[in-house]
Write a protein that holds these residues in place. Structure first.
Motif, mmCIF file in Angstrom:
data_model
loop_
_atom_site.group_PDB
_atom_site.id
_atom_site.type_symbol
_atom_site.label_atom_id
_atom_site.label_comp_id
_atom_site.label_asym_id
_atom_site.label_seq_id
_atom_site.Cartn_x
_atom_site.Cartn_y
_atom_site.Cartn_z
ATOM 1 N N THR A 237 0.823 -1.204 0.000
ATOM 2 C CA THR A 237 0.000 0.000 0.000
ATOM 3 C C THR A 237 0.857 1.254 0.000
ATOM 4 O O THR A 237 0.324 2.359 0.027
ATOM 5 C CB THR A 237 -0.934 0.017 1.227
ATOM 6 O OG1 THR A 237 -0.143 -0.135 2.405
ATOM 7 C CG2 THR A 237 -1.963 -1.071 1.144
ATOM 8 N N VAL B 91 -1.216 4.166 -5.329
ATOM 9 C CA VAL B 91 -2.312 3.924 -4.385
ATOM 10 C C VAL B 91 -2.065 4.520 -3.001
ATOM 11 O O VAL B 91 -2.936 4.423 -2.141
ATOM 12 C CB VAL B 91 -2.580 2.412 -4.227
ATOM 13 C CG1 VAL B 91 -3.085 1.818 -5.497
ATOM 14 C CG2 VAL B 91 -1.359 1.701 -3.736
ATOM 15 N N LYS C 68 -4.774 7.084 -1.580
ATOM 16 C CA LYS C 68 -6.141 6.635 -1.334
ATOM 17 C C LYS C 68 -6.239 5.339 -0.534
ATOM 18 O O LYS C 68 -7.319 4.834 -0.316
ATOM 19 C CB LYS C 68 -6.880 6.454 -2.658
ATOM 20 C CG LYS C 68 -6.276 5.414 -3.581
ATOM 21 C CD LYS C 68 -7.043 5.308 -4.863
ATOM 22 C CE LYS C 68 -6.401 4.278 -5.776
ATOM 23 N NZ LYS C 68 -7.128 4.112 -7.008
ATOM 24 N N SER C 69 -5.104 4.789 -0.092
ATOM 25 C CA SER C 69 -5.153 3.520 0.631
ATOM 26 C C SER C 69 -4.573 3.681 2.024
ATOM 27 O O SER C 69 -4.089 4.729 2.401
ATOM 28 C CB SER C 69 -4.401 2.438 -0.135
ATOM 29 O OG SER C 69 -3.019 2.735 -0.111
ATOM 30 N N ALA D 211 -7.957 -1.968 0.789
ATOM 31 C CA ALA D 211 -6.588 -1.704 0.332
ATOM 32 C C ALA D 211 -5.786 -3.000 0.275
ATOM 33 O O ALA D 211 -4.987 -3.207 -0.645
ATOM 34 C CB ALA D 211 -5.906 -0.701 1.256
ATOM 35 N N GLU E 274 -6.842 -4.864 -2.884
ATOM 36 C CA GLU E 274 -6.226 -4.277 -4.078
ATOM 37 C C GLU E 274 -4.755 -4.700 -4.182
ATOM 38 O O GLU E 274 -4.262 -4.970 -5.272
ATOM 39 C CB GLU E 274 -6.324 -2.755 -4.026
ATOM 40 C CG GLU E 274 -7.723 -2.224 -4.213
ATOM 41 C CD GLU E 274 -7.787 -0.711 -4.067
ATOM 42 O OE1 GLU E 274 -6.729 -0.050 -4.162
ATOM 43 O OE2 GLU E 274 -8.888 -0.193 -3.860
#
Length: 118
Positions: free
Chosen positions: A56, A61, A64-65, A71, A74
């Motif tokens: 992360t 990302v 936004k994570s 998260a 993703e």
């Protein structure tokens, strides 16, 4: 076991020993979970190198994570894509000393959906 080891360290040793016994020389999908981030990498122990990794902390990302289940999912999808691009489809899941729950489970499920078998 050595005296003075925490429960986490004992669980980590127990998991790693079981992986060596059952691994069949597959690459290892190693997960580390911190309070703010989650990191995952596929490691080829025979050659001693990392084949694919995701976390992360990546620039795409990072804004936004964070420490959330979405998260982690993703991150698992990105890792599965990178591992399959490197030609790896079967791995052994190394959760370290972390319980298979929450963010660790979300990462593992997303990696399975992405094409990794374990």
């Amino acid at each position: 076991m050595a005296k003075g080891l925490s429960l986490f360290e004992r669980r980590r040793q127990r998991v790693r020993t079981a992986l060596r016994a059952k691994g069949n020389h597959r690459p290892r999908l190693s997960v580390h979970r911190s309070g703010q981030h989650i990191y995952a990498q596929v490691i080829d122990d025979a050659q001693g190198r990392t084949v694919a990794s995701a976390s992360t902390l990546e620039k795409a990302v990072k804004d936004k994570s964070g420490a959330t289940v979405t998260a982690a999912a993703e991150t698992g999808k990105r890792l599965a894509e990178r591992a399959s691009a490197a030609g790896i489809t079967k791995v052994v899941f190394d959760r370290g000393g972390f319980l298979f729950h929450g963010r660790v489970k979300a990462l593992a499920d997303a990696a399975r959906e992405g094409g990794l078998e374990f």
